[in-house]
Design a protein around this motif. Structure first.
Motif, short mmCIF file in Angstrom:
data_model
loop_
_atom_site.label_atom_id
_atom_site.label_comp_id
_atom_site.label_asym_id
_atom_site.label_seq_id
_atom_site.Cartn_x
_atom_site.Cartn_y
_atom_site.Cartn_z
N HIS A 163 84.27 -18.72 18.41
CA HIS A 163 83.37 -18.81 19.56
C HIS A 163 82.32 -17.70 19.53
N LEU A 164 81.12 -18.01 20.03
CA LEU A 164 80.05 -17.01 20.06
C LEU A 164 80.35 -15.89 21.06
N SER A 165 81.17 -16.18 22.05
CA SER A 165 81.68 -15.15 22.96
C SER A 165 80.69 -14.54 23.94
N GLY A 166 79.46 -14.98 23.97
CA GLY A 166 78.56 -14.49 25.02
C GLY A 166 78.80 -15.27 26.30
N SER A 167 78.35 -14.70 27.42
CA SER A 167 78.57 -15.38 28.71
C SER A 167 77.98 -16.78 28.72
N SER A 168 76.73 -16.92 28.28
CA SER A 168 76.09 -18.24 28.33
C SER A 168 76.85 -19.24 27.47
N ALA A 169 77.27 -18.80 26.29
CA ALA A 169 78.02 -19.68 25.39
C ALA A 169 79.34 -20.09 26.05
N GLY B 266 85.89 -15.88 25.46
CA GLY B 266 85.08 -14.79 24.89
C GLY B 266 85.09 -13.52 25.71
N GLY B 267 86.00 -13.43 26.68
CA GLY B 267 86.12 -12.18 27.43
C GLY B 267 85.47 -12.18 28.80
N HIS B 268 85.05 -13.36 29.29
CA HIS B 268 84.34 -13.37 30.57
C HIS B 268 85.03 -14.18 31.66
N ASN C 232 74.14 -11.00 25.86
CA ASN C 232 74.45 -12.43 25.88
C ASN C 232 74.46 -13.07 24.50
N SER C 233 75.02 -14.27 24.43
CA SER C 233 74.79 -15.13 23.26
C SER C 233 74.92 -16.58 23.71
N TYR D 2 74.60 -20.97 22.31
CA TYR D 2 74.47 -21.94 21.22
C TYR D 2 73.03 -22.45 21.10
#
Ligand SMILES: [Zn+2]
Lengths: 192, 387
Positions: free
Chosen positions: A133-139, A174-176, B243-244, B246
């Motif tokens: 997983h990309l692990s950012g909040s939006s992702a 992702g930690g969020h 942030n990240s 897709y």
């Protein structure tokens, strides 16, 4: 002589099997079978003509804004809501046919999907959904609500969605956002 | 006659063979390593018992006034592993073995509970959820319609307390790196760098106490971050992230505040809390940061959503000026770190690590300073509006 022995042995085994079954399948109190507990939706009779199709709406990301965008897809009408829901998630994992973006790591697979009487869908993904997983909040938000909104939007018997990884509860993708309780859909995330 | 007998024998051998196969496939595995793994977890509003077994089993469940029992009929002997737990509902766990059964007993606190269970297949798990049925809560929540509508000015809007303490939360840390940029930049490092700069600029310019949830590369659970804020009687909570997405072209800052799942029950609670803002009276006693205490704070953020959205707006405006991006804007999502915080609380996504251009900027110390300054400016404009 030998055959006779074998026959006796055979009957003995049958007897044993019956005994084992009696052991495991009896019980007068409230009992849980080891098989998936999906009494209502699984047994829900659906008009299933062979080859019949239904249309579902799946939610993907778009390059142009932060919202989830709908894409219609035909799936087999199948025999139960659970089968339909499984197909819907599998289609979601295959990705968009209209050029939208899939918010899932490409290796992600659906392992299991159950629906409880209370309307909670347990959706069990392979570990790729966390590990890749990309692990950012939006992702993270788009992955979770692509599944949750797609299931809740299409199936009236699914009210909430619980995400499992390799059959177990996992803290977050992702930690969020905690995965420890089932999600209600968040339709505000869908493009108007 | 003879032929018939023979075929019957053949049949029985066949059945015997199948039975042997079934026996082997079912029971050779458990002999090697049969275990039951017992765990108990408290979640907001429920306590969950998970019994994982090395192969599928039949269970019977008995719910009694002071305990929940699980009866497993089996000849197999199990290694019973219990993970240590602390629960507000389940006091203790014990088990007993009979000749052909096991009884697992979970002692529970007195009170009325609704209970629900389900099983999962792979690995086999029995999951029992116990939710306290509290009549108290219902008394606390009068129908919103009974509350006489107040005029805008009369409305006890903000808990207008003096703002003394700001808690800054550098996202992720330790074993949890968060997002990663294409050239390997880790979110946890960026969040710490910007948070330290933000803390410094606040301390230089404002008479506020600043607390960091971490000041080095360590793990802190999401619940403990919220607990640190509450223990320190935070008046402002700012979680810093990178942030990240897709989306290939995703760029620009975003500021989040908590979204609520709009169940009828929660909407009612929210309506009630908005009209009856509460303040943390004592904080959590003596630096106690355990999860049980946190559950009491589960709904804490709901009373502060209005302030949180204002704070988000102030910070987002400044970040938009800095990054000169189209406004990705203020958004709501169910961030776990925000849910338990009892004050205005936001989560700032400074820029996208998944965007190579923004990754380079995030690594740049000047940009980190600018970002910290922008968040500081947002905080100042919020303070001005709320003093
Ligand atoms: Zn983050």
């Amino acid at each position: 002589m030998d055959r006779k022995r074998l026959a006796i042995l055979g009957f003995l085994f049958v007897f044993l099997v019956v005994l084992v079954f009696i052991f495991f399948k009896t019980g007068v109190r409230e009992k849980i079978k080891p098989s998936p507990l999906v009494p209502t939706p699984e047994s829900m009779e659906l008009p299933a003509k062979p080859g019949a199709k239904i249309e579902v709406v799946l939610f993907f990301l778009s390059e142009k804004d932060t919202y989830l965008h709908s894409e219609k897809r035909e799936i087999d009408a199948g025999v139960s809501v659970v089968r339909q829901a499984k197909q819907a998630v599998e289609e979601l994992l295959k990705g968009s046919q209209l050029g939208y973006i899939s918010p899932f790591p490409p290796e992600t697979k659906l392992r299991e999907l159950h629906v409880t009487r209370g309307g909670v869908a347990y959706v069990d993904f392979s570990k790729d959904i966390v590990e890749e997983h990309l692990s950012g909040s939006s992702a993270e938000i788009s992955t979770i609500y692509s599944v949750v909104n797609s299931l809740a939007y299409n199936f009236d018997s699914i009210k909430r969605v619980f995400i499992l990884i390799e059959g177990r509860e996992k803290e977050t993708l992702g930690g969020h956002i905690s995965l420890s309780k089932p999600f209600l859909p968040l339709y505000d995330l869908i493009a108007k | 006659m003879n032929k018939e007998l023979l075929s019957q024998k053949k049949k029985s051998v066949l059945i015997g063979g199948i039975a042997l196969f079934l026996l082997l496939s079912n029971f050779s595995l458990p002999q090697s390593q049969s275990f039951l793994n017992i765990s108990v977890k408290d979640h907001p509003k429920l306590s969950r018992i998970i019994v994982e077994s090395s192969f599928p089993l039949s269970f019977e469940i008995e719910k009694r006034p002071s305990d929940v029992r699980i009866i497993i009929r089996t000849d197999t002997s199990f290694l019973i592993q219990k993970e240590p737990f602390e629960s507000s509902v389940i006091r203790s766990f014990g088990w007993r073995r009979g000749r052909d059964y096991y009884i697992l007993t979970f002692n529970i606190i007195p009170g009325r509970f609704s209970y629900d269970y389900f099983t999962l297949d792979n690995p086999p798990q029995l999951i029992i959820d116990l939710s306290p049925l509290s009549e108290k809560k219902e008394e606390l929540l009068p129908e919103p319609t009974i509350v006489p509508p107040l005029s805008r000015t009369e409305r006890p809007s903000a808990p207008s307390r003096e703002i003394k303490t700001v808690v800054i939360d550098p996202g992720h840390g330790g074993l949890w790196p968060g997002a990663m940029g294409k050239s390997g930049t880790l979110e946890k490092d960026i969040t710490l760098a910007i948070s330290l700069k933000l803390a410094a600029v606040i301390q230089r310019n404002l008479a506020l106490r600043v607390v960091l949830t971490r000041d080095k590369d360590v793990d802190v659970s999401l619940e403990n971050r919220a607990a640190i804020a509450n223990n320190n009687k935070a008046d402002i909570f700012i979680s810093i992230h990178a942030n990240s997405s897709y989306q290939k072209d995703a760029r620009g800052p975003e500021t989040y505040f908590l979204s609520l799942e709009a169940t009828d029950e929660e909407a009612r609670k929210l309506a009630y809390l908005e009209n009856n803002p509460t303040q943390p009276e004592e904080g959590i006693a003596g630096g106690n940061q355990d999860e049980i205490q946190m559950i009491l704070w589960d709904m804490a953020q709901t009373a502060y959503l209005k302030q949180s959205s204002e704070l988000a707006e102030s910070i987002q405006n400044e970040l938009n000026l800095l990054l000169r991006t189209r406004n990705r804007g203020i958004r709501q999502a169910p961030f776990t770190v925000l849910a338990g915080v009892a004050c205005a609380a936001v989560l700032v996504e400074v820029a996208f690590l998944s965007n190579p251009r923004e990754e380079r900027r995030l690594l740049n110390e000047d940009f980190q300073n600018d970002a910290a300054k922008a968040i500081y400016d947002g905080l100042v404009s919020y303070l001005e509006r709320n003093s």
